[in-house]
Design a protein around this motif. Sequence first.
Motif, PDB file in Angstrom:
ATOM      1  N   GLN A 426       1.094  -1.368  -0.122  1.00  0.00           N
ATOM      2  CA  GLN A 426       0.030   0.165  -0.059  1.00  0.00           C
ATOM      3  C   GLN A 426       0.874   1.191   0.068  1.00  0.00           C
ATOM      4  O   GLN A 426       1.965   1.136   0.526  1.00  0.00           O
ATOM      5  N   PRO A 427       0.518   2.108  -0.774  1.00  0.00           N
ATOM      6  CA  PRO A 427       1.170   3.580  -0.499  1.00  0.00           C
ATOM      7  C   PRO A 427       1.210   4.313   0.708  1.00  0.00           C
ATOM      8  O   PRO A 427       0.738   3.760   1.605  1.00  0.00           O
ATOM      9  N   TRP A 428       1.729   5.426   0.747  1.00  0.00           N
ATOM     10  CA  TRP A 428       1.820   6.137   1.993  1.00  0.00           C
ATOM     11  C   TRP A 428       0.574   6.503   2.813  1.00  0.00           C
ATOM     12  O   TRP A 428       0.442   6.328   4.047  1.00  0.00           O
ATOM     13  N   ILE A 429      -0.586   6.597   1.955  1.00  0.00           N
ATOM     14  CA  ILE A 429      -1.996   6.386   2.641  1.00  0.00           C
ATOM     15  C   ILE A 429      -2.659   5.395   1.910  1.00  0.00           C
ATOM     16  O   ILE A 429      -2.876   5.227   0.668  1.00  0.00           O
ATOM     17  N   PRO A 430      -3.143   4.332   2.691  1.00  0.00           N
ATOM     18  CA  PRO A 430      -3.584   3.189   1.877  1.00  0.00           C
ATOM     19  C   PRO A 430      -4.817   3.491   0.928  1.00  0.00           C
ATOM     20  O   PRO A 430      -5.750   4.443   1.487  1.00  0.00           O
ATOM     21  N   GLN A 431      -4.870   2.708   0.020  1.00  0.00           N
ATOM     22  CA  GLN A 431      -6.148   3.131  -0.978  1.00  0.00           C
ATOM     23  C   GLN A 431      -7.246   1.710  -0.721  1.00  0.00           C
ATOM     24  O   GLN A 431      -7.101   1.021  -0.126  1.00  0.00           O
ATOM     25  N   PRO A 432      -8.507   2.467  -1.020  1.00  0.00           N
ATOM     26  CA  PRO A 432      -9.474   1.515  -0.801  1.00  0.00           C
ATOM     27  C   PRO A 432      -9.428   0.054  -1.474  1.00  0.00           C
ATOM     28  O   PRO A 432      -8.710   0.048  -2.432  1.00  0.00           O
ATOM     29  N   THR A 433      -9.824  -0.851  -0.854  1.00  0.00           N
ATOM     30  CA  THR A 433      -9.850  -2.448  -1.544  1.00  0.00           C
ATOM     31  C   THR A 433     -10.970  -2.336  -2.658  1.00  0.00           C
ATOM     32  O   THR A 433     -10.717  -3.434  -3.338  1.00  0.00           O
ATOM     33  N   ASP A 434     -11.755  -1.508  -2.816  1.00  0.00           N
ATOM     34  CA  ASP A 434     -12.885  -1.486  -4.019  1.00  0.00           C
ATOM     35  C   ASP A 434     -12.565  -0.571  -4.936  1.00  0.00           C
ATOM     36  O   ASP A 434     -13.516  -0.114  -5.713  1.00  0.00           O
ATOM     37  N   TRP A 435     -11.596  -0.191  -5.228  1.00  0.00           N
ATOM     38  CA  TRP A 435     -10.872   0.859  -6.280  1.00  0.00           C
ATOM     39  C   TRP A 435     -10.697   0.274  -7.666  1.00  0.00           C
ATOM     40  O   TRP A 435     -10.330   0.746  -8.684  1.00  0.00           O
ATOM     41  N   ALA A 436     -10.950  -1.048  -7.813  1.00  0.00           N
ATOM     42  CA  ALA A 436     -10.267  -1.690  -9.201  1.00  0.00           C
ATOM     43  C   ALA A 436     -11.116  -1.087 -10.268  1.00  0.00           C
ATOM     44  O   ALA A 436     -10.581  -0.724 -11.362  1.00  0.00           O
ATOM     45  N   ALA A 437     -12.368  -0.857 -10.174  1.00  0.00           N
ATOM     46  CA  ALA A 437     -13.159  -0.183 -11.228  1.00  0.00           C
ATOM     47  C   ALA A 437     -12.966   1.332 -11.343  1.00  0.00           C
ATOM     48  O   ALA A 437     -13.549   1.734 -12.451  1.00  0.00           O
ATOM     49  N   MET A 438     -12.000   1.797 -10.498  1.00  0.00           N
ATOM     50  CA  MET A 438     -12.022   3.478 -10.651  1.00  0.00           C
ATOM     51  C   MET A 438     -10.733   3.585 -11.276  1.00  0.00           C
ATOM     52  O   MET A 438     -10.626   4.775 -11.637  1.00  0.00           O
ATOM     53  N   SER A 439     -10.183   2.708 -11.609  1.00  0.00           N
ATOM     54  CA  SER A 439      -8.688   3.023 -12.140  1.00  0.00           C
ATOM     55  C   SER A 439      -8.857   3.561 -13.768  1.00  0.00           C
ATOM     56  O   SER A 439      -9.716   3.450 -14.451  1.00  0.00           O
ATOM     57  N   VAL A 440      -7.876   4.374 -14.073  1.00  0.00           N
ATOM     58  CA  VAL A 440      -7.811   4.772 -15.590  1.00  0.00           C
ATOM     59  C   VAL A 440      -7.725   3.606 -16.601  1.00  0.00           C
ATOM     60  O   VAL A 440      -8.566   3.600 -17.451  1.00  0.00           O
TER      61      VAL A 440
END
Length: 528
Positions: A426-440
């Motif tokens: 995870q990066p410096w602030i963790p990303q949500p686990t449900d972001w797969a559909a939000m990616s570029v």
Amino acid sequence: MADVNDPSTAWWRNSVVYQIYVRSFADSDGDGIGDLPGITARLPHLAELGVDALWLTPFYTSPQHDHGYDVADYRDVDPLFGRLSDADDLVARAHELGLKVIVDLVPNHSSDEHEWFKAALAAGPGSPERARYLFRDGTDKDGNPPNNWKSVFGGPAWTQVEDGQWYLHLFDSTQPDFDWRNPEVAEMFEDVLRFWLERGVDGFRVDVAHGLYKEASLRDQVIEEDGEPASGAAEMVERKVTDEPMWDQPEVHDVYRRWHEILDEAGPDRMAVAEAWTSTVESMAAYIRPDELDQTFNFAWLLAEWSAETFGEVITDTLASVAPTDASPTWVLSNHDVTRHVTRYGGGVQGLARARAATMTMLALPGSSYLYQGEELGLEQVDVAPEFRQDPSYLRTGEPGRDGCRVPIPWSGTEAPYGFGPGTDQPWIPQPTDWAAMSVEAQTGDPTSTLEFYRDALRVRREFAWTAGDAVEIVGTHDDVLTFRRGPITVVLNCGDAPVELPDGELLLASGPVEGGKLAPDTAAWLR
């Protein structure tokens, strides 16, 4: 292409600027923190999106107590983000892609690790070194600070040092305010401007532009009977009225007249935009008089509630205030200091629909639009767990702070870090686990996605941005529907709860459903 020698057609006048929060855009080395080479590698995304320029948050040498807004060296790159040559490479690559580059300038305060402040602490009371900052004696022998001012980040705006004096910091205690009545401060920043202009940057975003000068007496702020200051203490909320001896003093305008000269010396296509949280749109417009800065952020649009009447008033008031200056207005809905507008508008399906509609309405207005990274993906504010919060305002007040809009953005893949960097953590602030559909990656090519909507909107906007003129006619706000005309373009924003009939014209684009000639609620449309 507009003639940069004509102020009425300067490149920024009708530009779309994309704000990059450097820590959270793209990581090249796998340490979980964004950096300059990562940004350079992702610049084609901005070119394909259709923006005209990018604005970089501070990447200078800094202990990172306020994520770069505490600057220790204004003429170098923090090793966390790369090297000075990486900044040069970024500017060069952006220019190859037809993108202008705006860098953040932080003139109100430095880091407490800046060489000047360390020298001030060592030199002691009454020294020339202390005169570069606002050191003062307390009001009495009982240990009370020089006045009653509060920090924007919460708590007192003064910190006492070992010899008994106090220094002013309108933000964190690690961010001491400069004394701009000292000519050494002005000279230093003029040199900083020239340094970056010579390296090819196209402009500056001036942090806390309204804060450089304080009322000379440093008198107490008048406090209302309810115990609150006579103006809002935080920049992130709408401010009440106005006893503000620490903000928006008349002397600040002399600084920007001098900066205007320096920018002109570098070329007619160099600019500066002010972050000036002033009490009125009229005081905001003072920063963009012809011999001062080129633009100032218009936060009235960001602060407006979801209402056709309110949006109409903001448009009318903003254009009226800017008109005497012959500058172009700016419009912004999100940035690194505020809750993302999808969330502000209610979140979920409705929040996203409203966010797209508000963005589309904004993009149709004359002037510049400023976008914040990730909004083209429809990202919402993230509820960051307390153990991962790093915003100094949270550390000082216990309030959630601004970390939720600063979570690194998703690029690809099905799990964190979603292509943000080459690592797997995870990066410096963790990303949500449900972001797969939000990616570029996930949104590219999907005609229903927010990313493709932004690409379409910016493409269509280019067809009229420079030719539709600066005049806006508000046709009406009845039934919670805002309708206005700009040249041949008619804009309809349905803030109500029922579909509305669209006027006659060719439908250029809509932010959501248009069925049977009717515009759905929480939707905007452009017609010609």
